[in-house]
Design an enzyme around this catalytic site. Structure first.
Site, PDB file in Angstrom:
ATOM      1  N   VAL A 182       6.250  -8.188   3.683  1.00 46.64           N
ATOM      2  CA  VAL A 182       5.541  -8.508   4.931  1.00 46.64           C
ATOM      3  C   VAL A 182       6.268  -9.657   5.612  1.00 46.64           C
ATOM      4  CG1 VAL A 182       3.381  -9.235   5.979  1.00 46.64           C
ATOM      5  CG2 VAL A 182       3.343  -7.724   3.983  1.00 46.64           C
ATOM      6  N   LYS A 233       4.783  -5.014   8.144  1.00 45.23           N
ATOM      7  CA  LYS A 233       4.871  -4.612   6.746  1.00 45.23           C
ATOM      8  C   LYS A 233       5.975  -3.565   6.639  1.00 45.23           C
ATOM      9  CE  LYS A 233       1.881  -3.176   2.904  1.00 45.23           C
ATOM     10  NZ  LYS A 233       0.480  -2.854   2.520  1.00 45.23           N
ATOM     11  N   ASP A 238      -9.337   0.554  -1.626  1.00 46.71           N
ATOM     12  CA  ASP A 238      -8.507  -0.493  -2.225  1.00 46.71           C
ATOM     13  C   ASP A 238      -9.018  -1.884  -1.829  1.00 46.71           C
ATOM     14  OD1 ASP A 238      -6.499  -1.331  -3.912  1.00 46.71           O
ATOM     15  OD2 ASP A 238      -4.932  -1.279  -2.380  1.00 46.71           O
ATOM     16  N   GLY A 282       5.399  -7.330  -2.128  1.00 48.52           N
ATOM     17  CA  GLY A 282       4.519  -6.570  -3.006  1.00 48.52           C
ATOM     18  C   GLY A 282       5.309  -5.463  -3.667  1.00 48.52           C
ATOM     19  N   GLY A 283       4.622  -4.582  -4.373  1.00 47.03           N
ATOM     20  CA  GLY A 283       5.312  -3.540  -5.112  1.00 47.03           C
ATOM     21  C   GLY A 283       5.990  -2.517  -4.218  1.00 47.03           C
TER      22      GLY A 283
END
Length: 897
Positions: free
Chosen positions: A47, A62, A153, A42-43
């Site tokens: 993970v 993560k 989120d 991800g940004g």
């Protein structure tokens, strides 16, 4: 999942497929963690699938970039602290923070089914699955909102699917307490994912639960339509549409979407948070009822229009009456049911003269609007088992269903000799994890102790029926997710046969399936039933846990993944999620050790009763094979009482006495041990020792069975012996021991003393004003005394046969019928009735003093009938049996010539 097997690959984040070689980790984890492959990127983080070598479990780790600011690092630490304090079956568990060089990582629960973002790559979701997602997410958001926490989120990539298809909410990195806690995000900085952010988040305002509802609304739109409600060429353009543009109707993109669901999504994505629901719990209620009222924005506009109408024609009152609210609550009195809406307007009422009522509200039928379930019983009288005593009424007051809480033969089948009358069912609306609540109930037999727990999951097509038969009163039902996958029932109350102990019973209502009734399970003291159910079907009883002598009401205080907290009287007991007490060697070991013990104990009891095995060898093998279970004193007491009962049923009274005496020496405070010891001593002819043991059982104690049962046995024992001095001494002892209901008991017992002495005066059988349900045999004894006085054989036979189908007093009534038939010259019928009564009474005579007394009576009545039939040889055997069992009673005396 075996720890040796690597779990299935996931589509979480950016999926690294099977054909792509797994890159080497660009970091080094502490020795406890072994990274195996990259799951996604991800940004801000990668993970990795990793193995916790200490616990032997797979986890997701993560790992964040190494350029996090100190504020971001502190926010991450907060995420871990907060995450570890939360526990919900639809929330991904956070385990701990890992520091690896300049990088931080978070170890969390591995959820194997991938994310909804990956699932959307295959197109929109089916309607039913989208609704299930909404239900799961709103459930966990309600949990967070109830703790003053906003996630901030909610989006498809943070919604993971477990092996069962349930949704798990992940990524607590942006959560914020609503009060206090020092938010580390600058007030004016928008946080979240732009495509799913609420207008207030985009503006940088303080978040509220409404922000999570907006993000969920956008997510549901995406899941249903396969596209976002707002798109654009830049994040700025998307954000501007969230602030100002009206979203399309999801039905224009998904025609099969139900209108109520489209309205539900539309209200979630209202621009102003005040036009959504206040929090997730309110939204969840609307979802499950499928009754989505228009948003406050609509009603504000409607109010303006109504004001205009009022100015013109004064029609607002008519409009308000036409828009009365949905059924919301029910008020119950002893003779009336009143149903109201949320504004306390009465919708309808129903008069039920002379009846007690219990009622609950819920959408039990899965129709999108609530119904009222009602149970009733003639006030103070009880009702015959099998009566259709539970009804379900629709919102309009029309009856939709009616059924019996207890089947006609349910209690008799499991508890021979129990009364035919049951109490009013206590009703519960329970969340078992489906879209609609289940209707559950508890019903009890009057006046004695068996009870039934029943359930009806109408929305999934099942029929109503029992899930538990219990030897004792069940008083509470709670639903909880104990394994993180499905919700189970926890029943609490007492067990009458296992030492009058408080019990907690974990039931899995999902153990039955299809359209049939649920499969019932028995309490384990019903050894033959327990063994049969476990051998032939999936029992709903996951765990049956005695908690020690009852000290008062037993109820669940808290229940969830971390375990169960039960309050029994003033005592608090902590159990793990399988019902094992914290103080037990079984704690944390699951339900199987206890279940294996109950199975083994049932087999041992049945083997002893059948005489197939040496009892000493059976008991030794049981104790040695289950020492960890028997380390719990409540289980030790249960074992002793069940084995001693089986020994007595096998005719091994001396062995039963020895087992009980050994237990009494270890735990002299247990009143049930003294009670059962006294009964076995009395049956074995050791009268003086029996009186001492039963007197000990009468003595008041802080916990356990009260003295009324022992007092009754003492009175029976004195009556059998024909010892008036002992009888009067027992009466004084019972009166002086503060035994509950002692005055009633003594009034009801006088007819037994008179009957056994052959004293037929009407005054000896006068029980007016007493609660006859405490000792229903007095009904037969009164009629018997009248027959002995007036000699009306035809009337006595008629009245006796009218009571013969009553399982509790039927055998005694049959004996009266047989005696009347003998006098009337119908010897053949008399022999048949007497044999039937003797067959019903004889097994109980080995464990129960009262049954032994009436067995002696049956032997005498049968003997007299055989003499009348001309079979004096057979009659002599029964005369002798009556004399052996009750030599001092008239029916134990030699017959007059």
């Amino acid at each position: 999942m075996p720890v040796e097997a690597e779990p299935n690959r996931s589509k979480t984040l950016t999926f690294v497929g099977a054909e792509t070689p797994a890159p080497a980790p660009p970091f080094t984890l502490p020795p406890r963690w072994q990274a195996t492959r990259l799951l996604g990127t991800g940004g801000q983080a990668e993970v990795w699938l990793a193995r916790d070598l200490e616990l032997g479990e797979w986890v997701a780790v993560k790992v964040f970039r190494d350029d996090l600011t100190e504020t971001q690092r502190e926010r991450l630490r907060r995420e871990v602290r907060l995450g570890r304090s939360l526990s919900h079956p639809n929330l991904v568990r956070v385990f701990e923070l890992i520091e690896t060089g300049s990088r931080l990582a978070v170890a969390m629960e591995w959820v194997s089914g991938g994310s909804l973002a990956a699932r959307l790559e295959d197109g929109p979701l089916p309607i039913g699955q989208a609704v299930a997602v909404a239900d799961d997410v709103l459930g966990v958001l309600a949990y967070l909102h109830g703790r003053a926490i906003v996630h901030r989120d909610v989006k498809p990539s943070n919604l993971l699917l477990d092996d069962n298809g349930s949704v798990r909410l992940a990524d607590l990195g942006l959560v914020r307490p609503l009060e206090g806690g020092g938010d580390l995000t600058a007030t004016a900085m928008a946080v979240g994912t732009p495509g799913y952010m609420s207008p207030e988040q985009i503006r940088g305002l303080d978040p509220t639960p409404g922000a999570d509802l907006y993000s969920l609304g956008v997510t549901l739109f995406h899941l249903l339509a396969g596209r976002m409600p707002f798109d654009g060429n830049s994040s700025f353009e998307v954000a501007d549409k969230h602030l100002h543009a009206s979203p399309p109707d999801v039905r224009s993109l998904r025609p099969d979407c139900p209108a109520w669901l489209a309205r539900f999504v539309r209200r979630l994505i209202e621009k102003s948070s005040r036009d959504r629901w206040p929090d997730a719990a309110c939204a969840l209620d609307a979802l499950r009822r499928k009754r989505v009222l228009a948003s406050p924005r609509f009603w504000r506009r409607a109010a303006l229009a109504a004001a205009a109408v009022l100015a013109v024609g004064g029609l607002v009152a008519v409009w308000a009456d036409a828009h009365r609210g949905a059924l919301a609550a029910v008020r119950v009195t002893r003779d009336q049911l009143v149903v109201i809406d949320a504004r306390r307007h009465e919708l309808w009422r129903r008069q039920v003269p002379g009846a007690a009522l219990d009622a609950v509200v819920g959408d039990f039928l899965g129709e999108g609007e609530p119904q009222v379930a009602v149970s009733s019983v003639p006030a103070g009288l009880g009702q015959p088992a099998g009566t259709e005593d539970i009804a379900v009424f629709g919102a309009d007051g029309r009856e939709r269903a009616r059924f019996a809480s207890v089947g006609r033969t349910d209690l008799v089948t499991h508890f021979p000799g129990v009364g035919p009358t049951v109490d009013m069912a206590t009703l519960f609306a329970l969340d078992l994890g489906g879209a609609h609540p289940a209707l559950a109930w508890i019903n009890q037999s009057l006046p004695w102790f068996p009870s039934v727990v029943g359930i009806w999951e109408a929305a999934r097509g099942a029929r109503p029926g029992p899930v538990l038969f219990n030897s004792g009163y069940i008083t509470g039902l709670t639903a909880a997710a104990l394994d993180g996958k499905r919700r189970e029932l926890i029943a609490t109350g007492i067990n009458n046969r296992l030492g009058y102990q408080a019990v907690a019973v974990i039931l899995d209502p999902a153990s039955h399936g299809g359209l049939g009734s649920p499969s019932p399970g028995p309490s384990p003291d019903l050894a033959s039933d327990w063994q049969f159910v476990n051998a032939t079907s999936a029992s709903p009883v996951v765990a049956y846990v005695p908690l020690g002598a009852s000290r008062g009401e037993t109820k669940v205080v808290a229940a969830g993944l971390s375990g169960i907290t039960v309050r029994a009287g003033e005592t608090v007991v902590e159990l793990d999620a399988s019902g094992n007490p914290r103080t037990s060697p079984l704690f944390g070991r699951g339900p199987e050790p206890r279940r294996r013990f109950w199975d083994a104990l049932a087999v041992a009891c049945l083997e002893i009763e059948a005489g197939r095995e040496n009892p000493d060898r059976v008991v030794t093998a049981l104790d040695q094979g289950h020492a960890d279970v028997l380390a719990e004193p409540p289980m030790q007491l249960a074992r002793t009482l069940m084995l001693s009962r089986s020994l007595a049923l096998a005719g091994r009274h001396d062995d039963a006495v020895a087992l009980l005496e050994a237990a009494v020496r270890r735990t002299p405070e247990e009143s049930d041990l003294w009670l059962r010891l006294g009964e076995q001593l009395a049956i074995g002819g050791r009268t003086a020792a029996a009186v001492d043991a039963l007197s000990e059982a009468v003595r008041p104690r802080l916990a356990g069975r009260r003295g009324v049962d022992a007092a009754f046995d003492l009175l029976l024992l004195a009556t059998r012996e024909g010892d008036e001095v002992l009888y009067r001494r027992v009466v004084g002892r019972v009166s002086g021991a503060n035994v509950a209901q002692a005055p009633q008991l003594l009034v009801l017992f006088e007819p037994i003393w008179a009957f056994c002495r052959g004293l037929w005066s009407p005054t000896s059988f006068n029980v007016s004003g007493a609660d006859i349900t405490l000792f229903r045999a007095d009904r037969v004894l009164q009629r018997w005394a009248q027959f002995e006085r007036d000699g009306d054989a035809a009337g006595a036979e008629r009245d006796a046969l009218a009571l013969a189908d009553d399982d509790e007093i039927g055998p005694l009534a049959r004996l009266l019928a047989a005696r009347a038939q003998t006098k009337a010259g119908d010897a053949a019928s008399a022999v048949g009735e007497a044999r039937a009564a003797l067959g019903a009474l004889a097994p109980g005579s080995r464990i129960d003093i009262e049954a032994r007394l009436w067995t002696a009576l049956a032997q005498r009545v049968l003997a007299d009938a055989l003499v009348a039939a001309g079979d004096r040889a057979s009659a002599a055997e029964h005369f002798a049996a009556a004399a052996r069992l009750a030599p001092q009673c008239w029916f134990g005396q030699p017959p007059t010539r």
